[in-house]
Design a protein around this motif. Structure first.
Motif, PDB file in Angstrom:
ATOM      1  N   VAL A  47      -9.143 -12.278  -6.899  1.00 37.13           N
ATOM      2  CA  VAL A  47      -8.794 -12.218  -8.265  1.00 37.13           C
ATOM      3  C   VAL A  47      -6.938 -10.995  -7.815  1.00 37.13           C
ATOM      4  CG1 VAL A  47      -8.177 -11.468 -10.527  1.00 37.13           C
ATOM      5  CG2 VAL A  47     -10.695 -12.240  -9.728  1.00 37.13           C
ATOM      6  N   GLU A  48      -5.511 -11.674  -7.636  1.00 43.93           N
ATOM      7  CA  GLU A  48      -4.277 -11.836  -7.011  1.00 43.93           C
ATOM      8  C   GLU A  48      -4.077 -10.874  -7.830  1.00 43.93           C
ATOM      9  OE1 GLU A  48      -2.524 -14.207  -4.565  1.00 43.93           O
ATOM     10  OE2 GLU A  48      -3.168 -14.243  -3.357  1.00 43.93           O
ATOM     11  N   ALA A  49      -3.980  -9.456  -7.840  1.00 45.93           N
ATOM     12  CA  ALA A  49      -2.993  -8.379  -8.270  1.00 45.93           C
ATOM     13  C   ALA A  49      -1.111  -8.874  -8.117  1.00 45.93           C
ATOM     14  CB  ALA A  49      -3.680  -6.956  -8.618  1.00 45.93           C
ATOM     15  N   LEU A  50      -0.214  -8.713  -9.243  1.00 49.91           N
ATOM     16  CA  LEU A  50       1.009  -8.655  -8.441  1.00 49.91           C
ATOM     17  C   LEU A  50       1.538  -7.621  -9.093  1.00 49.91           C
ATOM     18  CD1 LEU A  50       0.643 -12.679 -11.162  1.00 49.91           C
ATOM     19  CD2 LEU A  50       0.890 -12.046  -8.919  1.00 49.91           C
ATOM     20  N   CYS A  51       2.908  -7.029  -7.909  1.00 50.66           N
ATOM     21  CA  CYS A  51       3.413  -7.211  -8.591  1.00 50.66           C
ATOM     22  C   CYS A  51       4.363  -7.139  -9.476  1.00 50.66           C
ATOM     23  CB  CYS A  51       4.448  -7.072  -6.953  1.00 50.66           C
ATOM     24  SG  CYS A  51       5.800  -5.442  -7.430  1.00 50.66           S
ATOM     25  N   TRP A  52       5.413  -5.897 -10.010  1.00 57.15           N
ATOM     26  CA  TRP A  52       5.842  -6.181 -11.579  1.00 57.15           C
ATOM     27  C   TRP A  52       6.641  -7.710 -10.625  1.00 57.15           C
ATOM     28  CZ3 TRP A  52      11.376  -6.372  -9.788  1.00 57.15           C
ATOM     29  CH2 TRP A  52      11.751  -6.334  -8.691  1.00 57.15           C
ATOM     30  N   CYS A  53       7.734  -8.131  -9.291  1.00 53.73           N
ATOM     31  CA  CYS A  53       8.034  -8.704  -9.329  1.00 53.73           C
ATOM     32  C   CYS A  53       7.418 -10.453  -9.051  1.00 53.73           C
ATOM     33  CB  CYS A  53       9.127  -8.450  -7.549  1.00 53.73           C
ATOM     34  SG  CYS A  53       7.607  -8.597  -6.510  1.00 53.73           S
ATOM     35  N   GLY A  54       5.904 -10.018  -9.716  1.00 55.48           N
ATOM     36  CA  GLY A  54       5.487 -11.194  -9.441  1.00 55.48           C
ATOM     37  C   GLY A  54       4.792 -12.007  -7.892  1.00 55.48           C
ATOM     38  N   LYS A  55       5.369 -10.940  -6.917  1.00 51.09           N
ATOM     39  CA  LYS A  55       4.353 -11.229  -5.722  1.00 51.09           C
ATOM     40  C   LYS A  55       2.927 -10.898  -5.979  1.00 51.09           C
ATOM     41  CE  LYS A  55       6.701 -10.770  -1.475  1.00 51.09           C
ATOM     42  NZ  LYS A  55       7.670 -10.333  -0.881  1.00 51.09           N
ATOM     43  N   ARG A  56       1.873 -11.364  -4.335  1.00 57.08           N
ATOM     44  CA  ARG A  56       0.621 -10.358  -4.439  1.00 57.08           C
ATOM     45  C   ARG A  56       0.977  -8.556  -4.490  1.00 57.08           C
ATOM     46  NH1 ARG A  56      -2.193  -9.807   0.054  1.00 57.08           N
ATOM     47  NH2 ARG A  56      -4.201  -9.972  -0.264  1.00 57.08           N
ATOM     48  N   ALA A  57       0.748  -8.271  -5.012  1.00 56.98           N
ATOM     49  CA  ALA A  57       0.583  -6.841  -4.652  1.00 56.98           C
ATOM     50  C   ALA A  57      -0.721  -6.337  -3.611  1.00 56.98           C
ATOM     51  CB  ALA A  57       0.179  -5.956  -5.969  1.00 56.98           C
ATOM     52  N   THR A  58       0.087  -5.620  -3.368  1.00 58.32           N
ATOM     53  CA  THR A  58      -0.992  -5.298  -1.334  1.00 58.32           C
ATOM     54  C   THR A  58      -1.608  -3.723  -1.591  1.00 58.32           C
ATOM     55  OG1 THR A  58       0.792  -5.128  -0.053  1.00 58.32           O
ATOM     56  CG2 THR A  58      -0.558  -6.964  -0.477  1.00 58.32           C
ATOM     57  N   HIS A  59      -0.875  -3.086  -2.389  1.00 58.05           N
ATOM     58  CA  HIS A  59      -0.781  -1.741  -2.208  1.00 58.05           C
ATOM     59  C   HIS A  59      -0.518  -0.293  -3.686  1.00 58.05           C
ATOM     60  CE1 HIS A  59       1.016  -2.749   1.035  1.00 58.05           C
ATOM     61  NE2 HIS A  59       1.080  -1.466   2.150  1.00 58.05           N
ATOM     62  N   ASN A  60      -1.475   0.315  -3.562  1.00 57.18           N
ATOM     63  CA  ASN A  60      -1.252   1.360  -4.789  1.00 57.18           C
ATOM     64  C   ASN A  60      -0.349   2.078  -5.165  1.00 57.18           C
ATOM     65  OD1 ASN A  60      -3.877  -0.354  -5.762  1.00 57.18           O
ATOM     66  ND2 ASN A  60      -4.393   0.617  -3.637  1.00 57.18           N
ATOM     67  N   ALA A  61       0.351   2.466  -6.136  1.00 58.25           N
ATOM     68  CA  ALA A  61       1.705   3.182  -6.040  1.00 58.25           C
ATOM     69  C   ALA A  61       1.348   4.187  -7.279  1.00 58.25           C
ATOM     70  CB  ALA A  61       2.520   3.183  -6.376  1.00 58.25           C
ATOM     71  N   ARG A  62       1.567   5.833  -6.965  1.00 59.22           N
ATOM     72  CA  ARG A  62       1.158   6.976  -8.132  1.00 59.22           C
ATOM     73  C   ARG A  62       2.665   7.211  -8.171  1.00 59.22           C
ATOM     74  NH1 ARG A  62      -1.706  12.573  -5.993  1.00 59.22           N
ATOM     75  NH2 ARG A  62      -3.309  11.208  -5.980  1.00 59.22           N
ATOM     76  N   THR A  63       2.713   7.311  -9.910  1.00 58.88           N
ATOM     77  CA  THR A  63       3.622   7.401 -10.086  1.00 58.88           C
ATOM     78  C   THR A  63       3.530   9.292 -11.212  1.00 58.88           C
ATOM     79  OG1 THR A  63       3.739   6.985 -12.494  1.00 58.88           O
ATOM     80  CG2 THR A  63       5.110   5.851 -10.341  1.00 58.88           C
ATOM     81  N   GLU A  64       4.306   9.710 -10.722  1.00 56.13           N
ATOM     82  CA  GLU A  64       4.293  11.252 -11.502  1.00 56.13           C
ATOM     83  C   GLU A  64       5.265  11.546 -12.818  1.00 56.13           C
ATOM     84  OE1 GLU A  64       3.498  14.591  -8.896  1.00 56.13           O
ATOM     85  OE2 GLU A  64       1.540  13.546  -8.056  1.00 56.13           O
ATOM     86  N   ASN A  65       5.219  11.655 -13.360  1.00 62.16           N
ATOM     87  CA  ASN A  65       6.795  11.588 -14.704  1.00 62.16           C
ATOM     88  C   ASN A  65       7.770  10.377 -14.452  1.00 62.16           C
ATOM     89  OD1 ASN A  65       5.798  13.543 -15.912  1.00 62.16           O
ATOM     90  ND2 ASN A  65       7.000  15.023 -14.170  1.00 62.16           N
ATOM     91  N   GLY A  66       7.121   9.477 -14.088  1.00 63.64           N
ATOM     92  CA  GLY A  66       7.647   8.234 -13.990  1.00 63.64           C
ATOM     93  C   GLY A  66       8.178   8.340 -12.161  1.00 63.64           C
ATOM     94  N   VAL A  67       8.179   9.048 -11.422  1.00 61.00           N
ATOM     95  CA  VAL A  67       8.970   8.724 -10.667  1.00 61.00           C
ATOM     96  C   VAL A  67       7.518   8.088  -9.674  1.00 61.00           C
ATOM     97  CG1 VAL A  67      10.334   9.512  -8.453  1.00 61.00           C
ATOM     98  CG2 VAL A  67      10.597  10.418 -10.729  1.00 61.00           C
ATOM     99  N   MET A  68       8.235   7.626  -8.822  1.00 56.51           N
ATOM    100  CA  MET A  68       6.885   7.457  -7.172  1.00 56.51           C
ATOM    101  C   MET A  68       6.999   8.687  -6.355  1.00 56.51           C
ATOM    102  SD  MET A  68       6.672   3.498  -4.805  1.00 56.51           S
ATOM    103  CE  MET A  68       5.496   4.139  -3.396  1.00 56.51           C
ATOM    104  N   VAL A  69       5.823   8.486  -6.147  1.00 62.54           N
ATOM    105  CA  VAL A  69       5.702   9.797  -4.803  1.00 62.54           C
ATOM    106  C   VAL A  69       4.408   9.486  -3.765  1.00 62.54           C
ATOM    107  CG1 VAL A  69       5.219  11.682  -7.086  1.00 62.54           C
ATOM    108  CG2 VAL A  69       3.349  10.485  -5.912  1.00 62.54           C
TER     109      VAL A  69
END
Length: 220
Positions: free
Chosen positions: A142-164
């Motif tokens: 089951v492929e998770a998708l990035c907001w752009c529609g491509k296959r998501a491969t990375h997990n991102a963390r945001t703090e107060n909306g800013v990626m860290v």
């Protein structure tokens, strides 16, 4: 022969749902298992999926010993045919070694589920050891998708909306914004991205902000 299975994928790929389904399938055939998890979004001693399914579980603390737990349970006359181990990326190297020993010495099947890399794109300790030891490694289809529609491969963390890309490895959050966060603590959330947008730190919110920014005038 018992085996050590490792099921991996990004967030939103259905790992916890599959863990619950695996437990259901084996229990329906009369097998007896135990469910373990740690740092689940639903709280301590709970295994939950984003589909809303939950199940009681045994919380794996830093000093938890799988080998001792299974041996003690069997010695007291209990029966254990398999272990379901969710959020296995957070387990220590020693705990993964204990799971492998349970498989080899006690012939108990272990089904481990976890994310492969953290928000910095580095392997989690538990996942790295599972890659080294697992009899079978399965990447969820089951492929998770990035907001752009491509296959998501990375997990991102945001703090107060800013990626860290720096900070403590274990910080519990979710893909939805958190309510009731203390004023002195950043609001932590997670998002899956393709490699390109993770590298550029371009989250869905930032991409939307950029797209709404006024176009520069055609003259200097």
């Amino acid at each position: 022969m018992a085996e050590l299975h490792f099921f991996t994928g990004t967030m939103d790929s259905g790992k916890s749902t599959l863990a619950l389904q695996t437990n259901h399938n084996h229990a329906a055939r009369g097998r007896v298992g135990r469910i373990f998890t740690t740092h689940d979004r639903a709280g301590e001693a709970k295994l939950s999926s984003r589909l809303g399914l939950t199940h009681d579980a045994i919380e794996v603390a830093a000093d938890f010993d799988f080998w001792r737990y299974v041996v003690d349970s069997l010695t007291r006359g209990g029966r254990i045919d398999y272990l379901i181990c969710d959020e296995a990326q957070f387990y220590s190297r020693d705990q993964i070694d204990q799971l492998a020993k349970v498989v080899d010495e006690l012939q108990v099947d272990v089904f481990a589920f976890g994310i492969l890399t953290d928000f910095r794109s580095a392997l989690f300790e538990g996942s790295a050891r599972l890659v080294e030891l697992a009899d079978r490694m399965n990447v969820l289809q089951v492929e998770a998708l990035c907001w752009c529609g491509k296959r998501a491969t990375h997990n991102a963390r945001t703090e107060n909306g800013v990626m860290v890309t720096e900070g403590a490895v274990v910080v519990v959050g979710d893909v939805e914004s958190l309510d009731g966060v203390p004023a002195d603590r950043p609001e932590v959330a997670y998002e899956v991205l393709c490699r390109q947008h993770h590298r550029r730190r371009l989250t869905a919110a930032r991409a939307k902000a950029v797209s709404l920014a006024p176009e520069p005038l055609p003259f200097g």
